[in-house]
Motif scaffolding. Structure first.
Motif, PDB file in Angstrom:
ATOM      1  N   LEU A 126       9.612  26.755  -1.348  1.00  0.00           N
ATOM      2  CA  LEU A 126      10.939  26.400  -2.285  1.00  0.00           C
ATOM      3  C   LEU A 126      11.142  25.118  -1.833  1.00  0.00           C
ATOM      4  O   LEU A 126      11.564  24.918  -2.718  1.00  0.00           O
ATOM      5  CB  LEU A 126      11.308  28.120  -2.800  1.00  0.00           C
ATOM      6  CG  LEU A 126      10.871  28.868  -3.156  1.00  0.00           C
ATOM      7  CD1 LEU A 126      12.176  30.328  -3.376  1.00  0.00           C
ATOM      8  CD2 LEU A 126      10.168  28.204  -4.673  1.00  0.00           C
ATOM      9  N   SER A 127      11.433  25.490  -0.535  1.00  0.00           N
ATOM     10  CA  SER A 127      12.281  24.438  -0.190  1.00  0.00           C
ATOM     11  C   SER A 127      11.506  22.697   0.311  1.00  0.00           C
ATOM     12  O   SER A 127      11.845  22.140   0.884  1.00  0.00           O
ATOM     13  CB  SER A 127      13.661  24.527   1.329  1.00  0.00           C
ATOM     14  OG  SER A 127      12.279  24.881   2.418  1.00  0.00           O
ATOM     15  N   GLN A 128      10.252  23.315  -0.188  1.00  0.00           N
ATOM     16  CA  GLN A 128       9.500  22.164   0.280  1.00  0.00           C
ATOM     17  C   GLN A 128       8.986  21.118  -1.041  1.00  0.00           C
ATOM     18  O   GLN A 128       8.732  21.793  -2.266  1.00  0.00           O
ATOM     19  CB  GLN A 128       8.498  22.499   0.501  1.00  0.00           C
ATOM     20  CG  GLN A 128       8.036  22.993   1.857  1.00  0.00           C
ATOM     21  CD  GLN A 128       6.382  23.777   2.482  1.00  0.00           C
ATOM     22  OE1 GLN A 128       5.902  22.589   2.875  1.00  0.00           O
ATOM     23  NE2 GLN A 128       6.701  24.539   2.911  1.00  0.00           N
ATOM     24  N   GLN A 129       9.343  19.941  -0.739  1.00  0.00           N
ATOM     25  CA  GLN A 129       8.998  18.879  -2.418  1.00  0.00           C
ATOM     26  C   GLN A 129       7.492  19.013  -2.552  1.00  0.00           C
ATOM     27  O   GLN A 129       7.402  19.329  -3.836  1.00  0.00           O
ATOM     28  CB  GLN A 129       9.397  17.543  -1.632  1.00  0.00           C
ATOM     29  CG  GLN A 129       9.880  16.663  -2.816  1.00  0.00           C
ATOM     30  CD  GLN A 129      10.777  17.388  -4.022  1.00  0.00           C
ATOM     31  OE1 GLN A 129      11.687  17.774  -3.441  1.00  0.00           O
ATOM     32  NE2 GLN A 129      10.634  17.463  -5.368  1.00  0.00           N
ATOM     33  N   GLN A 130       6.884  19.064  -1.651  1.00  0.00           N
ATOM     34  CA  GLN A 130       5.429  19.292  -2.211  1.00  0.00           C
ATOM     35  C   GLN A 130       5.171  20.032  -3.172  1.00  0.00           C
ATOM     36  O   GLN A 130       4.033  20.243  -4.364  1.00  0.00           O
ATOM     37  CB  GLN A 130       3.947  18.398  -1.173  1.00  0.00           C
ATOM     38  CG  GLN A 130       3.921  17.709  -0.594  1.00  0.00           C
ATOM     39  CD  GLN A 130       5.337  18.039   0.942  1.00  0.00           C
ATOM     40  OE1 GLN A 130       6.577  18.112   0.831  1.00  0.00           O
ATOM     41  NE2 GLN A 130       5.146  17.791   1.800  1.00  0.00           N
ATOM     42  N   PHE A 131       5.957  21.291  -2.559  1.00  0.00           N
ATOM     43  CA  PHE A 131       5.271  22.591  -3.841  1.00  0.00           C
ATOM     44  C   PHE A 131       5.999  22.381  -5.328  1.00  0.00           C
ATOM     45  O   PHE A 131       5.659  22.325  -5.966  1.00  0.00           O
ATOM     46  CB  PHE A 131       6.251  23.424  -2.736  1.00  0.00           C
ATOM     47  CG  PHE A 131       5.603  24.689  -3.750  1.00  0.00           C
ATOM     48  CD1 PHE A 131       4.762  25.834  -4.096  1.00  0.00           C
ATOM     49  CD2 PHE A 131       6.785  25.422  -5.220  1.00  0.00           C
ATOM     50  CE1 PHE A 131       4.717  27.016  -4.849  1.00  0.00           C
ATOM     51  CE2 PHE A 131       6.540  26.288  -6.342  1.00  0.00           C
ATOM     52  CZ  PHE A 131       5.775  27.003  -5.634  1.00  0.00           C
ATOM     53  N   TRP A 132       6.524  21.586  -5.300  1.00  0.00           N
ATOM     54  CA  TRP A 132       7.250  20.983  -7.145  1.00  0.00           C
ATOM     55  C   TRP A 132       6.958  20.528  -7.619  1.00  0.00           C
ATOM     56  O   TRP A 132       6.633  20.256  -8.684  1.00  0.00           O
ATOM     57  CB  TRP A 132       9.087  20.971  -7.240  1.00  0.00           C
ATOM     58  CG  TRP A 132      10.244  22.774  -6.352  1.00  0.00           C
ATOM     59  CD1 TRP A 132      10.152  22.506  -4.953  1.00  0.00           C
ATOM     60  CD2 TRP A 132       9.794  23.418  -7.107  1.00  0.00           C
ATOM     61  NE1 TRP A 132      11.418  24.020  -5.023  1.00  0.00           N
ATOM     62  CE2 TRP A 132      11.408  24.586  -6.109  1.00  0.00           C
ATOM     63  CE3 TRP A 132       9.956  24.499  -8.341  1.00  0.00           C
ATOM     64  CZ2 TRP A 132      11.350  25.421  -6.169  1.00  0.00           C
ATOM     65  CZ3 TRP A 132       9.952  25.136  -8.387  1.00  0.00           C
ATOM     66  CH2 TRP A 132      11.086  25.787  -7.667  1.00  0.00           C
ATOM     67  N   ASP A 133       6.271  19.725  -6.896  1.00  0.00           N
ATOM     68  CA  ASP A 133       5.501  18.541  -7.567  1.00  0.00           C
ATOM     69  C   ASP A 133       3.527  19.272  -8.365  1.00  0.00           C
ATOM     70  O   ASP A 133       3.219  18.917  -8.910  1.00  0.00           O
ATOM     71  CB  ASP A 133       5.044  17.021  -6.675  1.00  0.00           C
ATOM     72  CG  ASP A 133       5.433  16.648  -6.387  1.00  0.00           C
ATOM     73  OD1 ASP A 133       6.746  16.319  -6.582  1.00  0.00           O
ATOM     74  OD2 ASP A 133       6.252  15.691  -5.226  1.00  0.00           O
ATOM     75  N   VAL A 134       3.296  20.097  -6.817  1.00  0.00           N
ATOM     76  CA  VAL A 134       1.732  21.386  -7.695  1.00  0.00           C
ATOM     77  C   VAL A 134       2.593  21.818  -9.047  1.00  0.00           C
ATOM     78  O   VAL A 134       1.795  22.096  -9.681  1.00  0.00           O
ATOM     79  CB  VAL A 134       1.734  21.884  -6.572  1.00  0.00           C
ATOM     80  CG1 VAL A 134       0.659  22.570  -6.632  1.00  0.00           C
ATOM     81  CG2 VAL A 134       0.914  20.653  -5.224  1.00  0.00           C
ATOM     82  N   PHE A 135       4.395  22.598  -8.898  1.00  0.00           N
ATOM     83  CA  PHE A 135       4.528  23.541  -9.624  1.00  0.00           C
ATOM     84  C   PHE A 135       4.485  22.760 -10.909  1.00  0.00           C
ATOM     85  O   PHE A 135       3.981  23.488 -12.030  1.00  0.00           O
ATOM     86  CB  PHE A 135       5.776  24.038  -8.355  1.00  0.00           C
ATOM     87  CG  PHE A 135       5.868  25.272  -9.699  1.00  0.00           C
ATOM     88  CD1 PHE A 135       5.820  26.641  -9.772  1.00  0.00           C
ATOM     89  CD2 PHE A 135       7.348  24.839 -10.729  1.00  0.00           C
ATOM     90  CE1 PHE A 135       6.466  28.072 -10.292  1.00  0.00           C
ATOM     91  CE2 PHE A 135       7.677  26.253 -11.285  1.00  0.00           C
ATOM     92  CZ  PHE A 135       7.197  28.021 -11.191  1.00  0.00           C
ATOM     93  N   ASP A 136       4.677  21.462 -11.362  1.00  0.00           N
ATOM     94  CA  ASP A 136       5.003  21.087 -11.877  1.00  0.00           C
ATOM     95  C   ASP A 136       3.674  20.599 -12.576  1.00  0.00           C
ATOM     96  O   ASP A 136       3.511  20.553 -13.978  1.00  0.00           O
ATOM     97  CB  ASP A 136       5.654  19.377 -11.663  1.00  0.00           C
ATOM     98  CG  ASP A 136       7.562  19.013 -11.622  1.00  0.00           C
ATOM     99  OD1 ASP A 136       7.877  20.603 -11.954  1.00  0.00           O
ATOM    100  OD2 ASP A 136       7.521  18.156 -11.590  1.00  0.00           O
ATOM    101  N   ALA A 137       2.756  20.354 -11.332  1.00  0.00           N
ATOM    102  CA  ALA A 137       1.236  20.106 -12.445  1.00  0.00           C
ATOM    103  C   ALA A 137       0.853  20.903 -12.756  1.00  0.00           C
ATOM    104  O   ALA A 137       0.370  20.928 -13.828  1.00  0.00           O
ATOM    105  CB  ALA A 137       0.407  19.299 -11.385  1.00  0.00           C
TER     106      ALA A 137
END
Lengths: 201, 64
Positions: A126-137
């Motif tokens: 949850l504190s990693q930017q890359q995770f949120w990019d994947v989440f958006d995708a």
């Protein structure tokens, strides 16, 4: 800039531009309509400026502004949802059906290769930017109508009863659509972020 | 005994409605012996945590 005294927000602070950018991304994800998203964010910013005296400073400024934006989006959806035919939603939900059914054998047990593995320390993602990019995708990959119901439930925090009423679908249909959305999102995150390790059943 | 597929449905629906007592008991019995469904349930809970974080604008590293 997060001055705790009410009515003293510096609207020219660079952090406001960053919050605005995040609000825009959130609104676009909710509405899948760049023009409407821009309008919502603009309206939310005007409201925030107009009512800045009501910002108590107890919550983070960003959290407060996002709550204003969520209310604007909910209003917008309430006004526009009647344009979506309930029948379309029902049909749309049936589309992804086979994908999930294929994860199970005839008796309804997981196929060995499809068993959900243990995710290693998901909280730290949850504190990693890359995770949120994947989440958006992954969110964007959900069928549009499935996504609309999921967004209303999870991001706008509407109760299932209200979503059904707004969209003219039955409660049980709503549960089915939400299940499909969550299962689809889980599968996508598993594949694109957490990787696969396999688990015994 | 519930199948994994039925358990999946309950693991989603428990976020939308209160489960009945018998649903809770059957769910618990299944989860006690099924690692895959236990993982699935935890992942449904994680999705809820992630969406809560997202909707408050707390997406990514803390920046304010």
């Amino acid at each position: 800039m997060n001055d705790s005294a009410a009515g003293r927000i510096d609207w020219n602070d660079p952090s406001i531009a960053r919050i605005r950018r995040d609000m825009l991304r959130f609104a676009q994800l909710q509405l899948r309509d760049a023009g409407a998203a821009e309008d919502m964010v603009q309206e939310a910013l005007f409201s925030a400026m107009k009512y800045e005296a009501s910002f108590a400073g107890r919550s983070a400024l960003k959290t407060w502004m996002f709550s204003i934006l969520r209310n604007k989006i909910v209003d917008h959806i309430r006004k526009s949802s009647r344009e979506i035919a309930g029948a379309d939603l029902v049909d749309g939900s049936a589309e992804g059906g086979d994908d999930f059914d294929a994860l199970f054998d005839q008796r309804g047990h997981w196929n060995p290769e499809d068993r959900p593995p243990t995710w290693a320390d998901p909280e730290s993602s949850l504190s990693q930017q890359q995770f949120w990019d994947v989440f958006d995708a992954c969110l964007n990959r959900l069928p549009a109508k499935t996504s609309r119901v999921f967004m209303m439930r999870e991001f706008l925090d509407l109760e299932t009863d209200e979503i059904c009423a707004e969209l003219g679908i039955s409660t049980s249909n709503c549960w089915v659509i939400l299940h499909r959305a969550r299962a689809g999102l889980r599968l996508c995150l598993d594949r694109d972020w957490f990787g696969r390790e396999g688990a015994a059943c | 005994m519930l199948s994994c597929k039925e358990v999946n449905r309950l693991c989603s629906e428990e976020h939308d409605r209160p489960l009945s007592l018998s649903e809770k008991i059957n769910l618990r019995m299944h989860l006690a012996i099924c690692r895959a469904c236990t993982n699935f349930r935890q992942q449904m809970k994680f999705l809820r945590t992630a969406t809560r974080r997202y909707r408050e604008g707390q997406r990514g590293p803390a920046d304010d």
